[in-house]
Design a protein around this motif. Structure first.
Motif, PDB file in Angstrom:
ATOM      1  N   ASN A 738       0.844  -1.194   0.000  1.00 20.31           N
ATOM      2  CA  ASN A 738       0.000   0.000   0.000  1.00 20.31           C
ATOM      3  C   ASN A 738       0.880   1.245   0.000  1.00 20.31           C
ATOM      4  OD1 ASN A 738      -1.540   2.272   1.718  1.00 20.31           O
ATOM      5  ND2 ASN A 738      -3.018   1.025   0.556  1.00 20.31           N
ATOM      6  N   VAL A 739       0.687   2.079  -1.032  1.00 20.36           N
ATOM      7  CA  VAL A 739       1.576   3.227  -1.230  1.00 20.36           C
ATOM      8  C   VAL A 739       1.467   4.214  -0.066  1.00 20.36           C
ATOM      9  CG1 VAL A 739       2.098   5.195  -2.768  1.00 20.36           C
ATOM     10  CG2 VAL A 739       1.480   2.964  -3.732  1.00 20.36           C
ATOM     11  N   GLY A 740       0.240   4.432   0.464  1.00 19.23           N
ATOM     12  CA  GLY A 740       0.025   5.416   1.529  1.00 19.23           C
ATOM     13  C   GLY A 740       0.665   4.985   2.837  1.00 19.23           C
ATOM     14  N   THR A 741       0.428   3.742   3.248  1.00 25.06           N
ATOM     15  CA  THR A 741       0.936   3.277   4.547  1.00 25.06           C
ATOM     16  C   THR A 741       2.355   2.722   4.424  1.00 25.06           C
ATOM     17  OG1 THR A 741       0.045   1.074   4.163  1.00 25.06           O
ATOM     18  CG2 THR A 741      -1.374   2.636   5.348  1.00 25.06           C
ATOM     19  N   ARG A 742       2.791   2.449   3.222  1.00 24.60           N
ATOM     20  CA  ARG A 742       4.062   1.795   2.920  1.00 24.60           C
ATOM     21  C   ARG A 742       4.175   0.449   3.649  1.00 24.60           C
ATOM     22  NH1 ARG A 742       6.161   4.720  -0.414  1.00 24.60           N
ATOM     23  NH2 ARG A 742       8.067   3.482  -0.618  1.00 24.60           N
ATOM     24  N   LYS A 743       3.011  -0.179   3.808  1.00 23.07           N
ATOM     25  CA  LYS A 743       2.998  -1.504   4.436  1.00 23.07           C
ATOM     26  C   LYS A 743       2.333  -2.512   3.501  1.00 23.07           C
ATOM     27  CE  LYS A 743       3.466  -0.425   9.209  1.00 23.07           C
ATOM     28  NZ  LYS A 743       2.938  -0.537  10.547  1.00 23.07           N
ATOM     29  N   CYS A 744       2.401  -3.778   3.909  1.00 23.79           N
ATOM     30  CA  CYS A 744       1.826  -4.827   3.049  1.00 23.79           C
ATOM     31  C   CYS A 744       0.635  -5.497   3.706  1.00 23.79           C
ATOM     32  CB  CYS A 744       2.897  -5.856   2.718  1.00 23.79           C
ATOM     33  SG  CYS A 744       4.042  -5.270   1.458  1.00 23.79           S
ATOM     34  N   LEU A 745      -0.277  -5.917   2.814  1.00 27.71           N
ATOM     35  CA  LEU A 745      -1.472  -6.623   3.278  1.00 27.71           C
ATOM     36  C   LEU A 745      -1.068  -8.017   3.748  1.00 27.71           C
ATOM     37  CD1 LEU A 745      -4.481  -5.754   3.210  1.00 27.71           C
ATOM     38  CD2 LEU A 745      -4.694  -7.008   1.054  1.00 27.71           C
ATOM     39  N   ALA A 746      -1.705  -8.477   4.839  1.00 27.65           N
ATOM     40  CA  ALA A 746      -1.405  -9.826   5.327  1.00 27.65           C
ATOM     41  C   ALA A 746      -2.696 -10.463   5.814  1.00 27.65           C
ATOM     42  CB  ALA A 746      -0.388  -9.762   6.452  1.00 27.65           C
ATOM     43  N   CYS A 845     -13.832   6.256  -4.758  1.00 25.05           N
ATOM     44  CA  CYS A 845     -12.499   6.279  -5.394  1.00 25.05           C
ATOM     45  C   CYS A 845     -11.983   7.710  -5.557  1.00 25.05           C
ATOM     46  CB  CYS A 845     -12.564   5.610  -6.759  1.00 25.05           C
ATOM     47  SG  CYS A 845     -13.003   3.872  -6.650  1.00 25.05           S
ATOM     48  N   GLU A 846     -10.716   7.899  -5.235  1.00 22.24           N
ATOM     49  CA  GLU A 846     -10.045   9.193  -5.426  1.00 22.24           C
ATOM     50  C   GLU A 846      -8.726   8.918  -6.137  1.00 22.24           C
ATOM     51  OE1 GLU A 846     -11.671  10.925  -1.119  1.00 22.24           O
ATOM     52  OE2 GLU A 846      -9.594  10.296  -1.385  1.00 22.24           O
ATOM     53  N   SER A 847      -8.543   9.559  -7.241  1.00 16.42           N
ATOM     54  CA  SER A 847      -7.382   9.185  -8.058  1.00 16.42           C
ATOM     55  C   SER A 847      -6.052   9.471  -7.386  1.00 16.42           C
ATOM     56  CB  SER A 847      -7.448   9.883  -9.411  1.00 16.42           C
ATOM     57  OG  SER A 847      -7.420  11.276  -9.229  1.00 16.42           O
ATOM     58  N   SER A 848      -5.987  10.520  -6.554  1.00 14.37           N
ATOM     59  CA  SER A 848      -4.679  10.852  -5.990  1.00 14.37           C
ATOM     60  C   SER A 848      -4.487  10.339  -4.559  1.00 14.37           C
ATOM     61  CB  SER A 848      -4.454  12.363  -6.044  1.00 14.37           C
ATOM     62  OG  SER A 848      -5.538  12.998  -5.393  1.00 14.37           O
ATOM     63  N   ASN A 849      -5.477   9.637  -4.040  1.00 16.53           N
ATOM     64  CA  ASN A 849      -5.374   9.125  -2.664  1.00 16.53           C
ATOM     65  C   ASN A 849      -4.407   7.947  -2.611  1.00 16.53           C
ATOM     66  OD1 ASN A 849      -5.724   7.989  -0.155  1.00 16.53           O
ATOM     67  ND2 ASN A 849      -7.973   8.201  -0.172  1.00 16.53           N
ATOM     68  N   SER A 850      -3.235   8.189  -1.985  1.00 14.30           N
ATOM     69  CA  SER A 850      -2.203   7.138  -2.000  1.00 14.30           C
ATOM     70  C   SER A 850      -2.593   5.933  -1.150  1.00 14.30           C
ATOM     71  CB  SER A 850      -0.864   7.707  -1.555  1.00 14.30           C
ATOM     72  OG  SER A 850      -0.980   8.206  -0.240  1.00 14.30           O
ATOM     73  N   PHE A 851      -3.546   6.101  -0.230  1.00 17.67           N
ATOM     74  CA  PHE A 851      -3.995   4.952   0.582  1.00 17.67           C
ATOM     75  C   PHE A 851      -4.879   4.011  -0.247  1.00 17.67           C
ATOM     76  CE2 PHE A 851      -2.775   8.176   3.637  1.00 17.67           C
ATOM     77  CZ  PHE A 851      -2.084   7.445   4.601  1.00 17.67           C
ATOM     78  N   GLN A 852      -5.260   4.493  -1.421  1.00  8.87           N
ATOM     79  CA  GLN A 852      -6.044   3.637  -2.331  1.00  8.87           C
ATOM     80  C   GLN A 852      -5.152   3.022  -3.416  1.00  8.87           C
ATOM     81  OE1 GLN A 852      -9.464   5.693  -3.956  1.00  8.87           O
ATOM     82  NE2 GLN A 852     -10.419   5.951  -1.948  1.00  8.87           N
ATOM     83  N   LYS A 853      -3.842   3.269  -3.321  1.00 10.75           N
ATOM     84  CA  LYS A 853      -2.943   2.751  -4.353  1.00 10.75           C
ATOM     85  C   LYS A 853      -2.220   1.497  -3.876  1.00 10.75           C
ATOM     86  CE  LYS A 853      -2.251   7.139  -6.658  1.00 10.75           C
ATOM     87  NZ  LYS A 853      -1.328   8.223  -6.984  1.00 10.75           N
ATOM     88  N   TRP A 854      -2.241   0.494  -4.717  1.00 14.77           N
ATOM     89  CA  TRP A 854      -1.675  -0.813  -4.344  1.00 14.77           C
ATOM     90  C   TRP A 854      -0.724  -1.281  -5.436  1.00 14.77           C
ATOM     91  CZ3 TRP A 854      -3.539  -2.567   0.356  1.00 14.77           C
ATOM     92  CH2 TRP A 854      -4.703  -1.948   0.835  1.00 14.77           C
TER      93      TRP A 854
END
Ligand code: UDP
Ligand code: MN
Length: 862
Positions: A738-746, A845-854
């Motif tokens: 996840n680009v916003g949190t810089r963490k990975c889904l588990a 959806c928000e195009s620039s929301n980095s928490f929505q980027k994977w």
């Protein structure tokens, strides 16, 4: 003085005009005389010029990829070669070459009125004599036997190669497949026991000891997989050794013997043979045709030469063999003799009755201006130029387009017989007849058990009584009428059920079989009954009905989602394997309409899936079945059949056309594709997963059949038969960053959490599948009906709500877009990581929301 007066003023002008016209007239007459006396060279010129024009047209009017007809091999020639030459240039040269080579006349041209009755009369006369020619005519040539052995034993090492893939745009494909260059591997031939070339062994019984040793070495060589497939120096030595042991006379004869289909050269052959044979006659005065039969099987060529000679001199005078060919068959249907002969070039049309007939020699025909309207109107009767087809003789000559080596190849005397099966529904009269005539005119009669015409409940009147009457003149033709429309697949099954031949040869009902087409197909089946042999399918232009050869080294392939196409073997592959243009080509998928298969083997394979409807997908089904269940599909370049490729089906589909084909393909995918079926569905067929949309019908029998036959996996097929195909099992995989949190889904105890990214943790590994699910093992990330919640659910490909869009949208490329149905309204929302990286939600959806980027670690497909 009086005369001088005439040459003054206007009189002078008049006189000048007068003299000029006389001169002009004289020139004209001379030109006319010239052309009358030289009809043939003129004709030849015309042929060449016309071909040039045609080729030019092809260059300038090269189709856009999207215009390419389904299964149209010529397009591959036109739209792409990797050799830098303009495809058209190459094509032009080749067509012209073929005409030059094959259509030089000997000056004698027959003119007859009644095309059809003439053909019949000729055929009946020839049937008898050809049968005998079939057995005796062809001399033996040892190097060919060995060459054949080589080809048969070809075992191809896995090789990195590039291959230009050319795909035709299927009429039903949801997505246009683009041309691609892929780094590819070429198939590794399964190491299986091959039938060693019997002809060689047969000959060895007559050969000297040394030859025998040499041959054994050859066989041994071919057995070794490392050496197989690549003709080696030692082979050449062997050939030479064998050649040395040939009787000198035979050599002389062989080299002087041109191909039989060449009228001009036939005469030459006649003379050459006369000499040789007259000479032999001193020693063998008592030769009779009966003796000839017996000795042919022992490989004694002298006698066969004699018969060949007399056959050429006067076919009608041929003595009937004392045993009828049928009686030569033993109970199992296999001929007793084990000899070989050169492929027969039987062609009743080799001296066409009317050289000026429209479309003669496979030429482009032209619609006269005043007939253009009519021709346009009639187009939809068959989706090709029906008007022109009608003008063309049903038994027109076509150019022998085989690679030159083909006419020298040897085939067994005891090839199996075949039933040729034409299925048709509302086929155009002239093309149906031309198809049948081409088989009758160019097949060795003793191999042609019958021609079965399966009428798939046609609606046209002319296909009823009129057809019965017409075909009644050919004892070998039988018509099978289906009581209701069954579709191509079940129609073929109906034909197969009636067939009495050893081999089934399926053909479309708008083809023209070329010279020597049948024996090479039967030879492959004879060598290994699990080989399914396809002719090279050449193009009969739908527009001008010209017969156009296609390029060499083409094989049938598919691209996702099961779209059939042609691809040319890469040049380096051809070079590395020392492939000749006459060598059989392993073919991952057959085009479908034209092939020969051992009848028993066809049934052992469970024939076609009878649940396939009307048209489409059956070529995939039978191809996968053949390869995965122990067989092989080959394209045999020495066998060539022209086919009219049409832009549209001229018959009605009882149900919607698109749905019919999709359903057929889904059946094939479900039965044969294993885990790869997701790739198929992923390429535009996701809607087929919804059971409410289509009912693919019962698959139990097909699945059981696959088990019973112990067929290999689709992965095996891809690895061994078609490794060039890109078939990643998932679109993306690995960590889901996840680009916003810089963490990975588990996935932790069934719940989704975030962790510091760690590739070694399996709990952080997810797949983004072809069916668009985001899954770990069998658990899928699924939106919940609470509108914002997300939870893990057991994966179910039929459930649309488990699908996520990713990299599918230009504005939201990195987003994972899900679909939520809330209170009966469905809404697209984006997967978003909570700001504290403690959970995931669905948000607008928000195009620039980095928490929505994977981002996934690996992407395999877009
Ligand atoms: N055919 C048939 N019944 C059908 C559809 C097709 O008997 O319901 C026949 C058709 O007349 C032709 C052959 O099957 O001889 C192959 O069909 P087509 O030529 O349309 O296929 P294509 O060459 O376009 O793949
Ligand atoms: Mn067809």
């Amino acid at each position: 003085m009086k005369i001088k007066k005439y040459f003054r003023g206007s009189g002078r002008v008049l006189a000048f005009v007068f003299v000029a016209s006389i001169l002009w007239l004289l020139f004209d007459m001379a030109a006319l005389r010239l052309s009358i006396s030289d009809v043939n060279s003129q004709l030849l010129k015309e042929l060449v010029v016309k071909e040039r024009e045609l080729a030019k047209k092809l260059v300038t009017k090269g189709p856009k990829l999207a215009d390419i007809d389904f299964k149209h091999p010529l397009e591959k020639v036109r739209v792409g070669f990797g050799d830098g030459k303009k495809p058209g240039e190459r094509l032009e040269k080749k067509v012209v070459e073929v005409y030059r080579k094959k259509w030089e006349f000997n000056g004698k041209v027959e003119h007859e009125k009644d095309v059809q009755t003439q053909a019949v009369a000729k055929l009946q006369l020839k049937e008898e004599s050809q049968m005998k020619e079939a057995i005796h005519l062809n001399g033996l040539k040892k190097e060919n036997v060995l060459n054949n052995t080589n080809i048969r034993n070809k075992s191809i090492q896995k090789k990195q190669a590039t291959e230009t893939l050319r795909l035709s745009h299927t009429k039903t494909t949801p997505s246009v497949v683009q041309e691609q260059k892929l780094p590819q591997q070429l198939p590794q031939e399964p190491k299986k026991k091959q039938v060693q070339a019997l002809p060689g062994i047969k000959m060895l019984s007559n050969a000297t000891k040394d030859t025998s040793k040499a041959f054994k070495a050859q066989v041994q060589d071919n057995k070794s997989p490392a050496n197989a497939g690549l003709p080696k120096k030692s082979n050449n030595t062997t050939l030479k050794a064998l050649q040395k042991n040939k009787p000198a006379k035979q050599d002389a004869h062989q080299t002087a013997t041109p191909t039989q289909h060449h009228p001009a050269k036939v005469i030459q052959r006649d003379e050459t043979e006369k000499k040789v044979i007259d000479d032999e006659d001193h020693h063998q005065k008592n030769d009779s045709s009966v003796q000839i039969l017996a000795v042919t099987s022992k490989g004694n060529k002298k006698s066969s030469q004699k018969l060949a000679h007399s056959a050429f001199k006067n076919p009608a005078k041929l003595q009937a063999p004392q045993e009828e060919p049928e009686k030569l068959l033993n109970i199992s249907g296999v001929r007793r003799s084990g000899g070989v002969h050169k492929v027969m070039a039987l062609d009743v049309t080799h001296k066409p009755r009317d050289v000026h007939a429209v479309g003669q020699f496979g030429h482009a025909a032209v619609v006269p201006l005043e007939k253009q309207e009519e021709s346009k109107k009639r187009w939809s009767e068959g989706y090709f130029n029906v008007f022109l087809s009608e003008q063309i003789p049903v038994d027109r000559a076509i150019p022998d387009t085989r690679p030159p080596a083909c006419s020298e190849n040897l085939v067994h005397d005891d090839l199996p017989t075949t039933s040729v099966i034409f299925c048709f529904v509302d086929e155009v009269w002239s093309t149906l007849l031309r198809s049948v005539h081409s088989v009758l005119n160019r097949s060795p009669p003793h191999l042609l058990k019958e021609i079965l015409l399966v009428d798939d409940f046609s609606t046209k009147d002319y296909l009823k009584e009129k057809l019965d009457v017409y075909m009644s003149q050919f004892p070998k033709v039988r018509i099978i009428r289906l009581k209701e429309r069954q579709g191509l697949i079940r129609a073929r099954l109906a034909g197969a059920a009636e067939a009495k031949g050893d081999v089934l040869t399926f053909l479309d009902s708008h083809v023209e079989c070329n010279v020597g087409w049948l024996e090479p197909l039967l030879e492959r089946v004879y060598q290994d009954r699990r080989k399914v042999a396809c002719p090279v399918i050449e193009v009969i232009s739908d527009k001008d009905m010209s017969y156009v050869l296609v390029d060499n080294f083409q094989r049938g392939i598919f691209k996702w989602p099961l779209v059939f196409g042609w691809s040319t073997l890469p040049e380096d592959y051809i070079k590395k394997n020392n492939m000749k243009d006459s060598d059989p080509i392993r073919c991952p998928v057959m085009a479908g309409g034209l092939f020969s298969i051992d009848k028993k083997y066809f049934y052992e394979l469970g024939s076609y899936d009878p649940g396939l409807d009307v048209w489409g997908g059956e070529n995939m089904e039978i191809s996968f079945k053949i390869w995965m269940c122990g067989g092989e599909i080959e394209i045999i370049p020495c066998s060539r059949v022209g086919h009219i490729f049409r832009g549209e089906n001229p018959y009605r589909f009882p149900k919607d056309r698109q749905k019919t084909v999709e359903r057929n393909l889904a059946r094939v995918a479900e039965v044969w594709l294993d885990e790869y079926k997701e790739v198929f569905y992923g390429y535009g067929y996701l809607h087929l997963l919804d059971k409410n949309v289509i009912d693919v019908g019962n698959l139990t029998e097909q699945i059981q059949l696959r088990k019973k036959l112990q067929c290999k996996s689709f992965k095996w097929y891809l690895d061994n038969v078609y490794p060039e195909l890109e078939a990643p099992l998932v679109k993306a995989e690995g960590l889901v960053f996840n680009v916003g949190t810089r963490k990975c889904l588990a996935l932790e105890k069934g719940s989704l959490i975030f962790e510091t990214c760690d590739l070694s943790k399996q709990s952080q590994h997810f797949n983004y599948s072809w069916v668009k699910t985001l899954r770990q093992n069998t658990s899928c990330v699924s939106p919940q009906s609470t509108r914002t919640g997300v939870a893990m659910e057991p994966c179910d490909n039929t459930k649309a709500h488990q699908r996520w869009l990713h990299k599918a949208n230009k504005i939201l490329p990195e987003h994972l877009i899900g679909e939520v149905s809330f209170r009966g309204v469905s809404q697209r929302l984006c997967l978003e990581a909570g700001p504290k990286a403690n959970s995931v939600f669905l948000k607008a959806c928000e195009s620039s929301n980095s928490f929505q980027k994977w981002q996934f670690t690996h992407y395999y497909a877009q």
